[in-house]
Design a protein around this motif. Sequence first.
Motif, PDB file in Angstrom:
ATOM      1  N   SER A   1       0.917  -1.027  -0.099  1.00  0.00           N
ATOM      2  CA  SER A   1      -0.014  -0.042   0.163  1.00  0.00           C
ATOM      3  C   SER A   1       0.782   1.158  -0.038  1.00  0.00           C
ATOM      4  N   ARG A   2       0.367   2.423  -0.335  1.00  0.00           N
ATOM      5  CA  ARG A   2       0.901   3.715  -0.377  1.00  0.00           C
ATOM      6  C   ARG A   2       0.763   4.228   1.239  1.00  0.00           C
ATOM      7  N   GLN A   3       1.702   5.144   1.245  1.00  0.00           N
ATOM      8  CA  GLN A   3       1.876   5.802   2.540  1.00  0.00           C
ATOM      9  C   GLN A   3       0.758   7.182   2.739  1.00  0.00           C
ATOM     10  N   PRO A   4       0.238   7.097   3.701  1.00  0.00           N
ATOM     11  CA  PRO A   4      -1.059   7.984   4.115  1.00  0.00           C
ATOM     12  C   PRO A   4      -0.353   9.534   3.684  1.00  0.00           C
ATOM     13  N   ALA A   5      -1.317  10.230   3.356  1.00  0.00           N
ATOM     14  CA  ALA A   5      -0.958  11.533   2.550  1.00  0.00           C
ATOM     15  C   ALA A   5      -1.415  12.743   3.703  1.00  0.00           C
ATOM     16  N   SER A   6      -2.339  12.379   4.529  1.00  0.00           N
ATOM     17  CA  SER A   6      -3.023  13.424   5.289  1.00  0.00           C
ATOM     18  C   SER A   6      -2.955  12.883   6.824  1.00  0.00           C
ATOM     19  N   ASP A   7      -3.294  13.976   7.819  1.00  0.00           N
ATOM     20  CA  ASP A   7      -2.957  13.639   9.386  1.00  0.00           C
ATOM     21  C   ASP A   7      -4.146  12.599   9.761  1.00  0.00           C
ATOM     22  N   PRO A   8      -5.341  12.759   9.471  1.00  0.00           N
ATOM     23  CA  PRO A   8      -6.582  11.881   9.878  1.00  0.00           C
ATOM     24  C   PRO A   8      -6.122  10.533   9.387  1.00  0.00           C
ATOM     25  N   VAL A   9      -5.402  10.202   8.082  1.00  0.00           N
ATOM     26  CA  VAL A   9      -5.541   8.779   7.708  1.00  0.00           C
ATOM     27  C   VAL A   9      -4.107   8.258   8.583  1.00  0.00           C
TER      28      VAL A   9
END
Length: 342
Positions: A225-233
Amino acid sequence: MARSVGCRSLTPRPARSQAGTVKQRRVVFVVFDGFQSLDLAGPYEVFHQAGAYTCEILAPAPGLVRASSGLPVHAGHGPGTLSADGVDTLVVAGGSGVYAARNDAALLSWITAAGSGARRATSVCTGAFLLAAAGLLDGRRVTTHWARAERLAAEHPEVTVDSDPIFVRDGRVWSSAGVTAGMDLALALVEDDLGRDVAHGVARRLVLFLRRPGSQSQFGVGLWSRQPASDPVRAAVSSIHADPGARHDIRDLALRAGISPRHLQRRFTAELGVPPGSYVERVRVEAAQRALAEGDDPVEAIARRCGFGTAETLRRTFHRRVGIAPSDYRDRFHSTAMGGDL
């Protein structure tokens, strides 16, 4: 110019021309100092047994080349002594020396020319790094050793890296997972050329699976999977990894992320490419893999600790994700460690 070594058959009879002679396909293996010896020897033996191939070995310069294990191999050719034209199948080996080999301009130029004109361009293990550096993987889906998939994806964003399959075919480009998977790839190439009966005969003689059970997931945790881009995720993902066995339904994750469940579901899937439920399941399977490989706890205890509830749920999920049963995984990988010559 050194004479190439013919791969004459010892077993099944391959396809013959109308004149009755075996149609020989030219296979060129690319190696370098620090190559993984099985990346060469395994596929070479498969082609030898199939009996319809002439095999040649090319290195940065003709002469002695040493594998990462120290095994000496004689390369009959270098870029200046072997034409890049007329190659049927190019096979690029991997190994710890592959990263330095990418800096050899003459070798890289030869691979680009030969791979562009060949009927098939293939890589074994980290040989994919050389094919990528030669521009032969642009826009392609490929695989490599599970432990090097993340690096390949980071260094070559133009390539789609799938760390799960034993081998991948994308048009005329074939790639395989690590080390012994090169034999799986070679068997698939033989089957593509000569049919299942010949490939099956080779597999029987070499005591191999024609189709290996499971995928790379049984050997290690790859890039999935990719890395999360936003703080909530990012907050939701961190909580999953911190305690895979905890409650991680969409409401719990949304509370930790500080956004609504519906909003988290959309953002999570958009940023990571998989929905939250699937992500949680894969993290739990990874946790179970580590527990099985590193400890002696019963499957029932691992199932509870990793969030599966029951041993039966773990077995079903593990088999679907990894391709083998938890007990088989433990038998294969308990207390094993990976070397550093990939």
